[in-house]
Design an enzyme around this catalytic site. Structure first.
Site, PDB file in Angstrom:
ATOM      1  N   LYS A   1       0.920  -1.272   0.270  1.00  0.00           N
ATOM      2  CA  LYS A   1       0.046   0.158   0.045  1.00  0.00           C
ATOM      3  C   LYS A   1       0.893   1.274  -0.460  1.00  0.00           C
ATOM      4  O   LYS A   1       1.511   1.480   0.793  1.00  0.00           O
ATOM      5  CB  LYS A   1      -0.819  -0.121   0.873  1.00  0.00           C
TER       6      LYS A   1
ATOM      7  N   ARG B   1     -18.094   8.554   7.783  1.00  0.00           N
ATOM      8  CA  ARG B   1     -18.207   9.469   7.421  1.00  0.00           C
ATOM      9  C   ARG B   1     -19.517   9.251   5.983  1.00  0.00           C
ATOM     10  O   ARG B   1     -20.505   9.729   5.950  1.00  0.00           O
ATOM     11  CB  ARG B   1     -17.350   9.510   5.507  1.00  0.00           C
TER      12      ARG B   1
ATOM     13  N   SER C   1      -8.721  11.643   2.900  1.00  0.00           N
ATOM     14  CA  SER C   1      -7.015  12.150   2.514  1.00  0.00           C
ATOM     15  C   SER C   1      -6.178  11.196   1.220  1.00  0.00           C
ATOM     16  O   SER C   1      -5.974  12.774   0.341  1.00  0.00           O
ATOM     17  CB  SER C   1      -5.690  10.918   3.212  1.00  0.00           C
TER      18      SER C   1
END
Ligand code: ADP
Length: 168
Positions: free
Chosen positions: A45, A99, A137
């Protein structure tokens, strides 16, 4: 009776830390006495900032939260399972932010799998605040790459780190 310290573990990539993460960290003071922010390092990642940069940024921008609320904050990197890192941090709860419905589906599944792996840990979700709910992000990085202003989404230290990383 000795007061018990409740410790939370807040795992994530934090590449970089945003006002959305900061909102969750500040509000976790109502749930835990100490919060260990875990910067996950995953092979494969790809992150823009190094793990050390992310840790230093989180330490710097969370200091006012400790001053304001008394929440003790520690920041550490971790590899592997979040539940293992949480246990090592002596946490009893894992803190996550929610969210939208795609966060919800993913997060509930992960909380259930983590609950199977470590039944002694409880995942606690904090709903994102209205003002910071849209911040991600990944999108902030895209905006920065295209020369957009990230001041609405990032503390100034994180803006500077992002700018430096992108100019390399
Ligand atoms: P990950 O790579 O695990 O998604 P992130 O750094 O993106 O890590 O996020 C870590 C945690 O913070 C997750 O629980 C995520 O839902 C939450 N989070 C991220 N952005 C926000 C935001 N704007 N508001 C509330 N929670 C957020």
């Amino acid at each position: 009776m000795a007061a018990m310290t409740r410790t939370g573990f807040y795992p994530g990539s934090f590449d970089p830390i945003t006002f959305g993460h900061l909102d969750i960290i500040a509000r976790s003071a109502r749930v835990v006495d100490k919060l260990v922010v875990g910067v996950g390092i995953h092979e494969g990642k790809q992150a823009l900032l190094t793990a050390d940069q992310r840790v230093a940024l989180i330490e710097a921008v969370t200091r006012p939260i400790t001053e304001h609320s008394g929440l003790k904050i520690a920041v550490a990197t971790f590899k592997g399972l979040a539940v293992e890192a949480a246990k090592q941090a002596h946490a009893t709860v894992i803190i996550r932010g929610l969210r939208d419905s795609s966060d919800f589906d993913y997060e509930v599944q992960m909380a259930q799998m983590n609950g199977s792996l470590a039944p002694e840990l409880e995942t606690v979700f904090l709903a994102a605040s209205q003002a910071t709910r849209m911040i991600a992000s990944s999108l902030v990085k895209q905006i920065a790459r295209m020369g957009g202003d990230t001041a609405l989404f990032l503390p100034s230290e994180a803006q500077a780190a992002l700018r430096a990383a992108l100019s390399r």
